[in-house]
Design a protein around this motif. Structure first.
Motif, short mmCIF file in Angstrom:
data_model
loop_
_atom_site.label_atom_id
_atom_site.label_comp_id
_atom_site.label_asym_id
_atom_site.label_seq_id
_atom_site.Cartn_x
_atom_site.Cartn_y
_atom_site.Cartn_z
N ASP A 207 -5.64 15.48 -11.10
CA ASP A 207 -4.30 14.91 -10.98
C ASP A 207 -3.61 14.98 -12.34
N ASP A 208 -2.52 15.74 -12.44
CA ASP A 208 -1.80 15.87 -13.71
C ASP A 208 -0.58 14.96 -13.77
N ILE A 209 -0.49 14.00 -12.85
CA ILE A 209 0.65 13.09 -12.79
C ILE A 209 0.24 11.67 -13.17
N ALA A 210 -0.92 11.22 -12.68
CA ALA A 210 -1.26 9.80 -12.66
C ALA A 210 -1.61 9.19 -14.01
N GLY A 211 -2.25 9.93 -14.88
CA GLY A 211 -2.82 9.35 -16.09
C GLY A 211 -4.21 8.80 -15.82
N SER A 212 -4.87 8.32 -16.86
CA SER A 212 -6.26 7.91 -16.79
C SER A 212 -6.48 6.65 -15.95
N ALA A 213 -7.40 6.74 -14.97
CA ALA A 213 -7.77 5.56 -14.19
C ALA A 213 -8.51 4.56 -15.06
N LYS A 214 -9.43 5.04 -15.89
CA LYS A 214 -10.23 4.14 -16.73
C LYS A 214 -9.37 3.40 -17.74
N LYS A 215 -8.43 4.10 -18.35
CA LYS A 215 -7.58 3.47 -19.36
C LYS A 215 -6.74 2.36 -18.76
N LEU A 216 -6.31 2.54 -17.50
CA LEU A 216 -5.57 1.47 -16.83
C LEU A 216 -6.51 0.33 -16.46
N ALA A 217 -7.65 0.66 -15.87
CA ALA A 217 -8.59 -0.38 -15.44
C ALA A 217 -9.06 -1.23 -16.62
N ASP A 218 -9.20 -0.61 -17.78
CA ASP A 218 -9.68 -1.33 -18.96
C ASP A 218 -8.70 -2.42 -19.43
N LEU A 219 -7.46 -2.32 -18.99
CA LEU A 219 -6.46 -3.33 -19.38
C LEU A 219 -6.61 -4.63 -18.60
N MET A 220 -7.23 -4.57 -17.43
CA MET A 220 -7.28 -5.72 -16.53
C MET A 220 -8.66 -6.37 -16.58
N PRO A 221 -8.70 -7.69 -16.45
CA PRO A 221 -9.98 -8.40 -16.63
C PRO A 221 -11.01 -8.15 -15.54
N ASP A 222 -10.59 -7.73 -14.34
CA ASP A 222 -11.54 -7.56 -13.24
C ASP A 222 -11.22 -6.27 -12.48
N ALA A 223 -11.25 -5.15 -13.20
CA ALA A 223 -10.87 -3.87 -12.59
C ALA A 223 -11.94 -2.82 -12.87
N GLU A 224 -12.04 -1.85 -11.97
CA GLU A 224 -12.95 -0.73 -12.14
C GLU A 224 -12.22 0.55 -11.80
N ALA A 225 -12.65 1.64 -12.44
CA ALA A 225 -12.04 2.95 -12.20
C ALA A 225 -12.96 3.80 -11.34
N PHE A 226 -12.34 4.70 -10.56
CA PHE A 226 -13.10 5.63 -9.73
C PHE A 226 -12.48 7.01 -9.85
N ASP A 227 -13.27 7.98 -10.25
CA ASP A 227 -12.81 9.36 -10.34
C ASP A 227 -12.98 10.04 -8.98
N ILE A 228 -11.88 10.57 -8.45
CA ILE A 228 -11.91 11.30 -7.19
C ILE A 228 -12.12 12.77 -7.54
N GLU A 229 -13.35 13.20 -7.48
CA GLU A 229 -13.75 14.49 -8.03
C GLU A 229 -13.06 15.67 -7.35
N GLY A 230 -12.51 16.54 -8.21
CA GLY A 230 -11.97 17.81 -7.74
C GLY A 230 -10.66 17.73 -6.99
N ARG A 231 -10.02 16.57 -7.01
CA ARG A 231 -8.78 16.41 -6.23
C ARG A 231 -7.56 16.28 -7.12
#
Length: 256
Positions: A207-231
């Motif tokens: 995904d070249d639009i969304a930006g990093s899932a982990k970098k966003l999740a790291d901002l929140m106290p109870d969040a996790e990131a998930f990479d949707i492989e190859g999509r």
């Protein structure tokens, strides 16, 4: 489909009972230029969640699908669109729900969690990561592509992609151009740090639009990131691994 009226807009929605039991409600909020059907029914989300025992609610944003159109950009702020979602929960007498948004719908879902935190039990954000904070690129060419008289003259890659998508969904391109002008309001890192609900952020690895899932999740106290492989941005929404992860997340965080 059903409809209700909020802020002068007739908003179309579906409310699907679970296969068994009463079911915890999951509110699905679709992305830009999409509809509840394209984003949630066709990729199998409504079926997947209903079969898992959830009550599934999904609606067409103002300016999209079967809902009322406006050509005034000021009608399409994330605040206004989040309030539509809140009003739908009120209309259905739902006090709290799981909220799942994709792309623009993820932004609207986040505004909903900030404006009406008591209504959002958990938050699932698909197709939008740190772009929530630092933007998702220049979208002016997309607005120009939407308004072009002849689609064959469009040479901007992202503009061409969204124009093709809008034509496939038979969207009102003038309404979408108005929407894109005001719906991209950014949030600060401090604002996102105030989201305390359990949160899942899923973004395609291509995904070249969304930006990093982990970098966003790291901002929140109870969040996790998930990479949707190859999509990429368009294909991640229906990915089976993403569906499995969402079901796992919902099971781990019941309304209680």
């Amino acid at each position: 489909m059903h409809s209700f009226t909020h802020d002068g807009f007739d908003l179309a929605f579906i409310d699907r009972a679970p296969e068994t039991g009463s079911g915890e409600p999951v509110l699905l909020i679709h992305g830009f230029a999409s509809t509840h059907h394209v984003n949630w029914v066709a990729p199998g989300w409504v079926k997947t969640l209903s079969e898992a025992g959830y009550r599934v609610i999904a609606f067409d944003h103002r300016g999209h699908g079967k809902s009322t159109k406006s050509y005034d950009p000021d009608d399409y702020t994330p605040d206004a669109m989040a309030d539509d979602a809140s009003a739908l929960l009120d209309h259905l007498s739902i006090d709290r729900a799981h909220v799942f948004g994709y792309s623009m719908g993820a932004r609207v879902s986040t505004f909903l969690a900030l404006r009406h935190p008591e209504k959002v039990a958990t938050l699932i954000l698909g197709g939008l990561g740190y772009g929530m904070v630092d933007g998702v690129g220049d979208w002016d060419p997309i607005a120009e592509a939407l308004m072009a008289d002849d689609a064959t003259t469009i040479d901007h890659p992202r503009g061409k992609m969204f124009r093709t998508f809008a034509d496939q969904t038979k969207s009102d391109r003038k309404a979408l151009a108005a929407c894109i002008a005001k719906s991209r309001e950014l949030l600060s890192e401090d604002e996102l740090a105030g989201i305390t609900q359990p949160t899942l952020v899923g973004v395609g690895t291509r995904d070249d639009i969304a930006g990093s899932a982990k970098k966003l999740a790291d901002l929140m106290p109870d969040a996790e990131a998930f990479d949707i492989e190859g999509r990429d941005h368009m294909l991640a929404v229906g990915d089976r691994t993403f569906k499995a992860k969402v079901l796992e997340f919902l099971k781990a965080h019941p309304l209680g």
